[in-house]
Write a protein that holds these residues in place. Structure first.
Motif, short mmCIF file in Angstrom:
data_model
loop_
_atom_site.label_atom_id
_atom_site.label_comp_id
_atom_site.label_asym_id
_atom_site.label_seq_id
_atom_site.Cartn_x
_atom_site.Cartn_y
_atom_site.Cartn_z
N LEU A 69 -4.36 13.35 -5.19
CA LEU A 69 -5.05 12.12 -4.80
C LEU A 69 -6.30 11.91 -5.67
O LEU A 69 -6.53 10.81 -6.19
CB LEU A 69 -5.42 12.20 -3.32
N ASN A 70 -7.09 12.96 -5.84
CA ASN A 70 -8.33 12.84 -6.61
C ASN A 70 -8.07 12.57 -8.08
O ASN A 70 -8.72 11.73 -8.71
CB ASN A 70 -9.16 14.12 -6.45
N PHE A 71 -7.14 13.30 -8.66
CA PHE A 71 -6.88 13.16 -10.09
C PHE A 71 -6.36 11.76 -10.41
O PHE A 71 -6.77 11.14 -11.40
CB PHE A 71 -5.88 14.21 -10.56
N LEU A 72 -5.45 11.27 -9.59
CA LEU A 72 -4.85 9.96 -9.84
C LEU A 72 -5.69 8.82 -9.28
O LEU A 72 -5.36 7.65 -9.49
CB LEU A 72 -3.44 9.90 -9.24
N GLU A 73 -6.76 9.17 -8.56
CA GLU A 73 -7.65 8.18 -7.95
C GLU A 73 -6.85 7.18 -7.10
O GLU A 73 -6.96 5.96 -7.24
CB GLU A 73 -8.46 7.46 -9.02
N LEU A 74 -6.05 7.72 -6.19
CA LEU A 74 -5.21 6.89 -5.34
C LEU A 74 -6.02 6.24 -4.24
O LEU A 74 -7.02 6.80 -3.76
CB LEU A 74 -4.10 7.74 -4.71
N SER A 75 -5.58 5.07 -3.82
CA SER A 75 -6.24 4.35 -2.73
C SER A 75 -5.19 3.66 -1.88
O SER A 75 -3.98 3.73 -2.15
CB SER A 75 -7.23 3.32 -3.30
N LYS A 76 -5.65 2.95 -0.86
CA LYS A 76 -4.75 2.26 0.07
C LYS A 76 -3.91 1.19 -0.62
O LYS A 76 -2.84 0.83 -0.13
CB LYS A 76 -5.55 1.61 1.20
N THR A 77 -4.39 0.69 -1.74
CA THR A 77 -3.67 -0.40 -2.40
C THR A 77 -2.56 0.10 -3.32
O THR A 77 -1.78 -0.72 -3.82
CB THR A 77 -4.65 -1.26 -3.23
N ASP A 78 -2.48 1.40 -3.54
CA ASP A 78 -1.45 1.93 -4.43
C ASP A 78 -0.09 1.92 -3.74
O ASP A 78 0.03 2.09 -2.53
CB ASP A 78 -1.79 3.35 -4.85
N VAL A 79 0.95 1.74 -4.56
CA VAL A 79 2.34 1.84 -4.12
C VAL A 79 3.01 2.88 -5.01
O VAL A 79 3.17 2.67 -6.22
CB VAL A 79 3.08 0.49 -4.24
N MET A 80 3.37 4.02 -4.44
CA MET A 80 3.95 5.12 -5.20
C MET A 80 5.47 5.16 -4.99
O MET A 80 5.94 5.18 -3.86
CB MET A 80 3.36 6.46 -4.78
#
Length: 592
Positions: free
Chosen positions: A262-273
């Protein structure tokens, strides 16, 4: 040394959305420093921001300490938003939370107790994810298996795990029934079709999985007292031996792995993986948990073909791949991704190395997308790789903040720069141990770290270069040879798709071992052994050039497309290599 906080850590301290934090950082309202492609912040940066804006975040720590806490946090924050997509199934995190409560209650009602091992034999589905969280809420342990695994491996795993419950499809149960002696472990089956016939002597309760998930049956209080160091998963991996061994992870170590990603990719609520991989595999399993932790949207598919139909609609920001799927994109779907892949912020590639040429081809298709190669094991999530000489991704870049990575000698002491040794891991995100380990072995991992079996070299600038597996190293005429180096050279030949190098007994008795390469040609290509040997001689020292080359149509692979090297080696050692005319084409054994 000044401590640097990641963007998600800083957002958590300030109790603001990650997207909002990035906006403040880009505008200069929140001072920080960009290290490569990621933001880092000091305690002074955070204090200055609070002082300037009169912003006072609450001091309560909301970081989840249990996997089920991550789900409940996500359910609370995202409400009724659709966050999990798998085929025609569309669920919010709140629905997954509610449904997993229903199944957890039935597990407890069927006398599943803390620490019990639960076999999960389901394909990619909402039921798979719901079952995982239900098992954790019941304080039990997830043992997720490939429903199509070989029967010999399945029986070995069941005998080792001694599970008390099974959550699966009827076809999985049919296979289990054929295995003598394993039914005695089970107390209950939760099946998609509860009409499956069981022997009367089995004395196993059978319930409908759908009914249990719906929560229509009588429920009670779920068990309390769960701790971060409780066992959460046992993942069986064959490693280099082919014999499955159970890797045990706690809630704490599993969350540490997800938090790092999560930290490395700087994921947030708006991401769709997009995760087009089987969920029982550790790469996909960790990524769906990362989505819950980041409160991102997860699109789960069995393969890249199924996932493609969702791209124009969902506009995904992240894609998780294995090399086999990357090759499909390059060779078959390049045009599709040029037109539909511009929403992708990043692509993650795991499971196997990729050649620089293929990575460059993928980057050309997705020029504005960050491509990350992962480095990790079932035993621990380590980090990501960066390019070294010749464009090969074999240098450790970002690594888990709570993880210490060292290169050590046989006595466990750090090696000097320029020397090779074994990669040792200490810190967060590591396995607790292997199933069946003695207390002494568990204590050794905790106190002394985990020896990965991977060979590395410490460079003068502090970088760690990956050198392959320790047990893959071949010794020929007093020289140590890394098969990956020779394979990489062969794969740079335009007519070669894949290659595996093995050591075979020298029939002429001149050397103890001779190098033998198996090669899969590219489609419609007809290379000869002579031209491949000549190619190797241009790029390798003489003692690294294969003494013989044999062409074949394919290699045995796992469900994710990873070459099963131990099977190739066993096959090679069990059959003499037929010597022949070096001009022979593919699928004919040749000597060179």
């Amino acid at each position: 040394m000044v401590k640097l906080f990641t963007a998600p850590e800083t957002a958590a301290q300030l109790q603001i959305e990650l997207d909002t934090l990035y906006r403040y950082a880009r505008s200069g309202d929140l001072r920080g420093v960009k290290v490569g492609k990621v933001w880092r912040f000091t305690a002074d940066d955070i204090r200055d921001f609070i002082s300037a804006r009169g912003h006072h975040p609450p001091t309560e720590d909301h970081a989840p300490r249990l996997l089920q806490d991550a789900l409940r946090n996500a359910a609370k924050e995202s409400g009724d938003q659709t966050k999990f997509i798998c085929g025609t199934e569309r669920l919010s995190y709140a629905e997954i939370d509610r449904y997993s409560d229903g199944l957890a209650n039935r597990l407890v009602a069927r006398h599943v107790r803390s620490g019990d091992r639960i076999i999960l034999g389901l394909p990619n589905s909402a039921a798979f994810v719901i079952a995982c969280f239900a098992i954790w809420k019941a304080r039990a342990v997830v043992v997720a298996l490939d429903p199509a695994m070989r029967s010999t491996n399945l029986q070995h795993i069941l005998e080792r795990a001694e599970p008390t419950a099974l959550i699966a499809e009827p076809s999985f149960v049919e296979r289990v029934q054929e295995m003598p002696g394993v039914l005695r472990f089970f107390r209950v089956f939760f099946l998609k079709d509860p009409s499956a016939a069981l022997p009367e002597t089995a004395q196993i309760a059978v319930e409908s999985l759908q009914t249990a998930i719906a929560g229509d049956l009588e429920t009670g209080a779920l068990p309390a007292g769960a701790r971060p160091d409780d066992l959460a998963t046992i993942t069986f991996t064959s490693g280099s031996t082919g014999v499955p061994k159970g890797v045990m992870h706690t809630h704490e170590s599993t969350l540490a792995c997800a938090s790092f990603t999560l930290n490395f990719l700087e994921l947030s609520k708006t991401d769709v993986m997009v995760v087009p991989l089987p969920l029982h595999h550790i790469l996909a399993f960790r990524r769906f948990l990362t989505c819950f932790l980041a409160q991102s949207t997860a699109l789960i598919a069995p393969d890249i073909f199924v996932a493609l139909s969702q791209f124009p609609v969902l506009r995904p920001t992240g894609l998780v791949l294995v090399p086999a799927a990357c090759n499909m994109i390059i060779d078959t779907f390049a045009s599709f991704f040029r037109h539909n892949g511009n929403s992708l912020r990043y692509v993650e590639i795991g499971s196997e190395p990729m050649s620089p040429e293929r990575l460059s081809a993928l980057q050309a298709i997705l020029p504005n997308t960050q491509i990350h190669l992962t480095y990790g094991l079932t035993e621990g999530r380590v980090g990501y790789l960066k390019r070294g000489p010749r464009g090969v991704f074999n240098r450790l870049a970002g690594s888990n903040d709570g993880l210490q990575v060292q290169v050590v000698d046989g006595q466990g002491q750090p090696v000097a720069p320029g020397e090779t040794g074994e990669i040792l891991l200490r810190g967060s995100g590591l396995l607790k141990g292997y199933l069946g380990d003695s207390q002494e072995a568990l204590t050794s991992i905790r106190n002394n770290g985990f020896r990965t079996g991977d060979m590395g070299m410490m460079e003068a600038n502090g970088d760690i270069q990956l050198m392959g597996r320790m047990d893959d190293i071949l010794k020929v005429g007093g020289h140590k040879i890394n098969p990956r180096e020779v394979e990489a050279v062969l794969q740079r030949h335009p007519n070669v798709a894949e290659a595996v190098l093995v050591g075979l007994a020298d029939p002429r008795k001149i050397m103890e071992v001779k190098l033998h390469a198996f090669v899969v040609p590219r489609k419609d290509a007809v290379p000869t052994a002579a031209e491949l040997v000549a190619h190797c001689r241009l790029h390798l020292e003489p003692y690294k050039v294969p003494a013989s080359i044999q062409f074949r149509a394919s290699f045995p692979k796992t469900t994710l497309g990873k070459i099963q090297r131990h099977l190739v080696t066993q096959e090679a050692q069990g059959a003499a290599v037929e010597e022949g005319d070096p001009s022979q084409g593919p699928n004919n054994p040749v000597g060179a």
